[in-house]
Design a protein around this motif. Structure first.
Motif, PDB file in Angstrom:
ATOM      1  N   GLY A 161       0.757  -1.184  -0.287  1.00  0.00           N
ATOM      2  CA  GLY A 161      -0.145  -0.033  -0.366  1.00  0.00           C
ATOM      3  C   GLY A 161       1.281   1.514   0.032  1.00  0.00           C
ATOM      4  O   GLY A 161       0.079   2.331   0.485  1.00  0.00           O
ATOM      5  N   MET A 162       2.297   1.132  -0.430  1.00  0.00           N
ATOM      6  CA  MET A 162       2.606   2.239  -0.325  1.00  0.00           C
ATOM      7  C   MET A 162       2.572   3.543  -1.519  1.00  0.00           C
ATOM      8  O   MET A 162       2.631   4.452  -1.055  1.00  0.00           O
ATOM      9  N   PHE A 163       1.827   3.104  -2.038  1.00  0.00           N
ATOM     10  CA  PHE A 163       1.323   4.306  -3.688  1.00  0.00           C
ATOM     11  C   PHE A 163       0.122   4.125  -3.368  1.00  0.00           C
ATOM     12  O   PHE A 163      -0.503   5.300  -4.166  1.00  0.00           O
ATOM     13  N   ASP A 164      -0.627   3.589  -1.893  1.00  0.00           N
ATOM     14  CA  ASP A 164      -2.399   4.098  -1.848  1.00  0.00           C
ATOM     15  C   ASP A 164      -2.349   5.797  -1.669  1.00  0.00           C
ATOM     16  O   ASP A 164      -3.208   6.391  -1.900  1.00  0.00           O
ATOM     17  N   LEU A 165      -1.687   6.880  -1.294  1.00  0.00           N
ATOM     18  CA  LEU A 165      -1.830   8.032  -0.811  1.00  0.00           C
ATOM     19  C   LEU A 165      -2.027   9.111  -2.254  1.00  0.00           C
ATOM     20  O   LEU A 165      -1.972   9.372  -2.836  1.00  0.00           O
ATOM     21  N   LEU A 166      -1.219   8.351  -2.922  1.00  0.00           N
ATOM     22  CA  LEU A 166      -0.776   9.414  -4.069  1.00  0.00           C
ATOM     23  C   LEU A 166      -2.074   9.088  -4.932  1.00  0.00           C
ATOM     24  O   LEU A 166      -2.486   9.248  -6.042  1.00  0.00           O
ATOM     25  N   LYS A 167      -2.666   7.775  -5.243  1.00  0.00           N
ATOM     26  CA  LYS A 167      -3.779   6.633  -6.079  1.00  0.00           C
ATOM     27  C   LYS A 167      -5.169   7.707  -5.225  1.00  0.00           C
ATOM     28  O   LYS A 167      -5.299   7.594  -6.745  1.00  0.00           O
ATOM     29  N   GLY A 168      -5.006   7.556  -3.919  1.00  0.00           N
ATOM     30  CA  GLY A 168      -6.093   8.444  -3.880  1.00  0.00           C
ATOM     31  C   GLY A 168      -6.306   9.551  -3.810  1.00  0.00           C
ATOM     32  O   GLY A 168      -7.158  10.325  -4.155  1.00  0.00           O
TER      33      GLY A 168
ATOM     34  N   LEU B  79       5.266   1.918 -22.724  1.00  0.00           N
ATOM     35  CA  LEU B  79       6.632   2.762 -22.391  1.00  0.00           C
ATOM     36  C   LEU B  79       6.388   3.004 -20.985  1.00  0.00           C
ATOM     37  O   LEU B  79       7.276   3.379 -20.264  1.00  0.00           O
ATOM     38  N   TYR B  80       5.460   3.762 -20.665  1.00  0.00           N
ATOM     39  CA  TYR B  80       5.163   3.659 -18.208  1.00  0.00           C
ATOM     40  C   TYR B  80       5.053   2.782 -18.266  1.00  0.00           C
ATOM     41  O   TYR B  80       5.850   2.361 -17.251  1.00  0.00           O
ATOM     42  N   VAL B  81       4.635   1.016 -18.537  1.00  0.00           N
ATOM     43  CA  VAL B  81       4.997  -0.477 -17.588  1.00  0.00           C
ATOM     44  C   VAL B  81       6.614  -0.338 -17.896  1.00  0.00           C
ATOM     45  O   VAL B  81       6.545  -0.580 -16.695  1.00  0.00           O
ATOM     46  N   TYR B  82       7.390  -0.012 -18.934  1.00  0.00           N
ATOM     47  CA  TYR B  82       8.407  -0.606 -19.053  1.00  0.00           C
ATOM     48  C   TYR B  82       9.035   0.912 -17.703  1.00  0.00           C
ATOM     49  O   TYR B  82       9.867   0.057 -17.085  1.00  0.00           O
ATOM     50  N   MET B  83       8.818   2.042 -17.606  1.00  0.00           N
ATOM     51  CA  MET B  83       9.828   3.246 -16.879  1.00  0.00           C
ATOM     52  C   MET B  83       9.584   2.372 -15.063  1.00  0.00           C
ATOM     53  O   MET B  83      10.508   2.405 -14.625  1.00  0.00           O
ATOM     54  N   GLY B  84       8.609   1.962 -14.974  1.00  0.00           N
ATOM     55  CA  GLY B  84       7.497   1.510 -14.105  1.00  0.00           C
ATOM     56  C   GLY B  84       8.590   0.126 -13.680  1.00  0.00           C
ATOM     57  O   GLY B  84       9.114  -0.370 -12.437  1.00  0.00           O
ATOM     58  N   TYR B  85       9.188  -0.900 -13.895  1.00  0.00           N
ATOM     59  CA  TYR B  85       9.417  -2.132 -14.396  1.00  0.00           C
ATOM     60  C   TYR B  85      11.002  -1.903 -13.721  1.00  0.00           C
ATOM     61  O   TYR B  85      11.396  -2.220 -13.045  1.00  0.00           O
TER      62      TYR B  85
ATOM     63  N   SER C 152       2.236   0.379 -12.130  1.00  0.00           N
ATOM     64  CA  SER C 152       1.508  -0.836 -13.392  1.00  0.00           C
ATOM     65  C   SER C 152       2.199  -1.765 -13.242  1.00  0.00           C
ATOM     66  O   SER C 152       2.557  -2.915 -12.781  1.00  0.00           O
ATOM     67  N   GLY C 153       3.497  -0.360 -13.721  1.00  0.00           N
ATOM     68  CA  GLY C 153       4.872  -1.527 -14.604  1.00  0.00           C
ATOM     69  C   GLY C 153       5.706  -1.815 -13.340  1.00  0.00           C
ATOM     70  O   GLY C 153       6.967  -3.008 -13.755  1.00  0.00           O
ATOM     71  N   TYR C 154       5.579  -1.068 -12.254  1.00  0.00           N
ATOM     72  CA  TYR C 154       6.589  -0.661 -10.899  1.00  0.00           C
ATOM     73  C   TYR C 154       5.783  -2.651 -10.334  1.00  0.00           C
ATOM     74  O   TYR C 154       7.150  -2.876  -9.514  1.00  0.00           O
ATOM     75  N   THR C 155       4.286  -2.867 -10.749  1.00  0.00           N
ATOM     76  CA  THR C 155       4.747  -4.193  -9.320  1.00  0.00           C
ATOM     77  C   THR C 155       4.545  -5.304 -10.965  1.00  0.00           C
ATOM     78  O   THR C 155       4.005  -6.442 -10.453  1.00  0.00           O
ATOM     79  N   VAL C 156       4.729  -5.564 -11.780  1.00  0.00           N
ATOM     80  CA  VAL C 156       4.948  -6.634 -12.908  1.00  0.00           C
ATOM     81  C   VAL C 156       5.669  -6.992 -12.593  1.00  0.00           C
ATOM     82  O   VAL C 156       6.770  -6.614 -12.613  1.00  0.00           O
ATOM     83  N   ARG C 157       5.358  -8.274 -13.449  1.00  0.00           N
ATOM     84  CA  ARG C 157       5.935  -9.927 -12.732  1.00  0.00           C
ATOM     85  C   ARG C 157       6.109 -11.415 -13.539  1.00  0.00           C
ATOM     86  O   ARG C 157       4.663 -10.696 -14.759  1.00  0.00           O
ATOM     87  N   LYS C 158       7.333 -11.194 -14.350  1.00  0.00           N
ATOM     88  CA  LYS C 158       6.783 -12.126 -16.404  1.00  0.00           C
ATOM     89  C   LYS C 158       6.198 -13.697 -15.893  1.00  0.00           C
ATOM     90  O   LYS C 158       6.129 -14.151 -14.408  1.00  0.00           O
ATOM     91  N   ARG C 159       5.332 -13.426 -16.464  1.00  0.00           N
ATOM     92  CA  ARG C 159       4.332 -14.152 -17.413  1.00  0.00           C
ATOM     93  C   ARG C 159       3.688 -15.026 -17.950  1.00  0.00           C
ATOM     94  O   ARG C 159       4.554 -14.280 -18.891  1.00  0.00           O
TER      95      ARG C 159
ATOM     96  N   PHE D   9      -4.860  -2.562 -19.945  1.00  0.00           N
ATOM     97  CA  PHE D   9      -4.556  -3.954 -20.188  1.00  0.00           C
ATOM     98  C   PHE D   9      -3.833  -4.493 -21.487  1.00  0.00           C
ATOM     99  O   PHE D   9      -2.497  -5.258 -22.138  1.00  0.00           O
ATOM    100  N   TRP D  10      -3.905  -3.628 -22.929  1.00  0.00           N
ATOM    101  CA  TRP D  10      -2.609  -3.430 -23.417  1.00  0.00           C
ATOM    102  C   TRP D  10      -1.555  -3.010 -23.128  1.00  0.00           C
ATOM    103  O   TRP D  10      -0.489  -4.216 -23.667  1.00  0.00           O
ATOM    104  N   ALA D  11      -0.965  -1.987 -22.275  1.00  0.00           N
ATOM    105  CA  ALA D  11      -0.202  -1.849 -21.972  1.00  0.00           C
ATOM    106  C   ALA D  11       0.720  -3.049 -21.175  1.00  0.00           C
ATOM    107  O   ALA D  11       2.086  -3.700 -21.090  1.00  0.00           O
ATOM    108  N   LEU D  12      -0.181  -3.753 -20.051  1.00  0.00           N
ATOM    109  CA  LEU D  12       0.474  -4.437 -19.698  1.00  0.00           C
ATOM    110  C   LEU D  12       0.702  -6.122 -20.449  1.00  0.00           C
ATOM    111  O   LEU D  12       1.419  -6.632 -20.212  1.00  0.00           O
TER     112      LEU D  12
END
Length: 388
Positions: A16-23, A228-234, A90-97, A178-181
């Motif tokens: 939940g470390m990003f919850d404040l920003l998302k709120g 590109l943004y998802v990659y930045m997060g990753y 969203s990219g920050y939490t991505v895991r390879k599947r 959806f498309w980005a992920l």
């Protein structure tokens, strides 16, 4: 440099470390959409087809001093960077599947709620339209326009001959995500990780070019830029950028090449507005906005660690359920004719703006509480059936 040193310290990751920003982002999203129904409160007049400055027509800002407009530009730059920041998260939490598993997961978590939100929006649009205008054919016609726009995933109103299809509202973000992920996960599976950044940049360029296509369905343009943004997060997670302390030299470089350019771009109205497919200077603006988004995340993580009051905790609650918040906001924004309410405040635009905004936030919050209870109840019943 003192202001930077106060927030430049290492932290550990937490749930939940990003919850404040998302709120905060959720409140600002409603704020931005609320101003669209109050013409004199409109903060920007800018499209990809014009050169009108975003701040040229702002009430009370146009006649302000250069310093006043500059302060507004600083705030505006941060606000504009929030949507890229949400995609970066969203990219920050991505895991390879595996590709199939990723598609199945994102279908369940993103597309299914999108479809439910579409159904709810169309149904409530029909109900409210009939209640206000008492004309069934008109209600059916308006609801069909909503259905067509949401099913085809248009983020802007589209005119097909004599037929108008309405934009899908805030939930465009869900389709783009959806498309980005999914596309980014394909890159993780098929490409050398060191080369992914080039593919992500290339796909974002294609997405920008698609923004000039009159009818681009399913928010594919935003989705490709979102890669590109998802990659930045990753990348920020793998490199530890958000959790580390950085040198003064790096902070100075970031200020010169990211913060100041973003303020200048915003000052002259050169913005990224993904929902409207507006990228004033193309890749320059959306890349700069994304880089600033990383800085905003860095700062907010430190604020999140040091603030635990009632207001910040309430914001964290909204952030924790930001996805549901966005779905509910889509339903109320499209289905309910807020413009009729705004019409009652023609002579008192500021009062009307504040009043309607507060009502909308309270309404969304109450609907969010109800939705969460329903989901919790459904999950309990499902668990009991599984155990039984």
């Amino acid at each position: 440099m003192k202001i930077f040193r106060n927030i430049n310290f290492p932290i550990t990751t937490s749930i939940g470390m990003f919850d404040l920003l998302k709120g905060i982002a959720m409140l600002l999203i409603v704020f931005g959409h609320n101003r669209s129904i109050f013409p004199t409160m409109k903060l920007d007049i800018i499209t990809r087809y014009t050169n009108e400055g975003a701040f040229r027509y702002i009430p009370y800002v146009y006649e302000a001093s250069i310093f006043g407009r500059l302060c507004f530009a600083v705030i505006g730059a941060v606000v504009v960077s929030l949507m890229p920041a949400l995609l970066i998260l969203s990219g920050y939490t991505v895991r390879k599947r595996s590709v199939s598993k990723c598609f199945s997961l994102e279908y369940k978590e993103l597309l299914k709620p999108y479809l439910w939100a579409t159904i709810a929006t169309v149904v409530f649009n029909f109900i409210f339209h009939f209640c206000f205008f008492r004309y069934i054919p008109g209600a059916l016609q308006e609801s069909a326009k909503v259905l067509g726009g949401m099913v085809l995933g248009f983020s802007q109103n589209v005119q097909l001959g004599k037929i108008t299809l309405f934009a899908n509202g805030p939930i465009w973000f869900v389709l783009a995500l959806f498309w980005a992920l999914v596309i980014f996960n394909i890159l993780l599976n098929m490409m050398d990780e060191e080369k992914i950044k080039y593919y992500a940049l290339g796909l974002s360029f294609i997405g920008w070019l698609l923004s000039y296509v009159k009818y681009t369905p399913f928010c594919l343009s935003q989705g490709l830029i979102g890669v590109l943004y998802v990659y930045m997060g990753y990348y920020t997670r793998k490199s530890g950028i958000l959790t580390s302390e950085h040198s003064d030299k790096l902070i100075v470089k970031y200020t010169l090449f990211v913060i100041i350019p973003n303020i200048i771009l915003t000052f002259f109205g050169m913005l990224t507005e993904m929902a409207d497919n507006v990228y004033s200077l193309g890749p320059v603006t959306y890349i700069e906005n994304g880089l600033l988004g990383i800085g905003v995340l860095y700062v907010f993580l430190r604020i999140n660690k040091t603030n635990n009051g009632k207001i910040t905790n309430a914001l964290r609650y909204l952030g924790r359920y930001s996805f549901y918040f966005m779905c509910i906001h889509t339903v109320e924004m499209i289905a309910f004719p807020w413009y009729l309410v705004a019409g009652k405040f023609v002579k008192y635009q500021l009062l009307g703006f504040v009043s309607v905004y507060i009502v909308r936030i309270i309404l969304i919050f109450l609907m969010l509480k109800v939705l969460i209870r329903i989901i919790e109840l459904y999950n309990r019943i499902k668990i009991r059936k599984t155990i039984g």
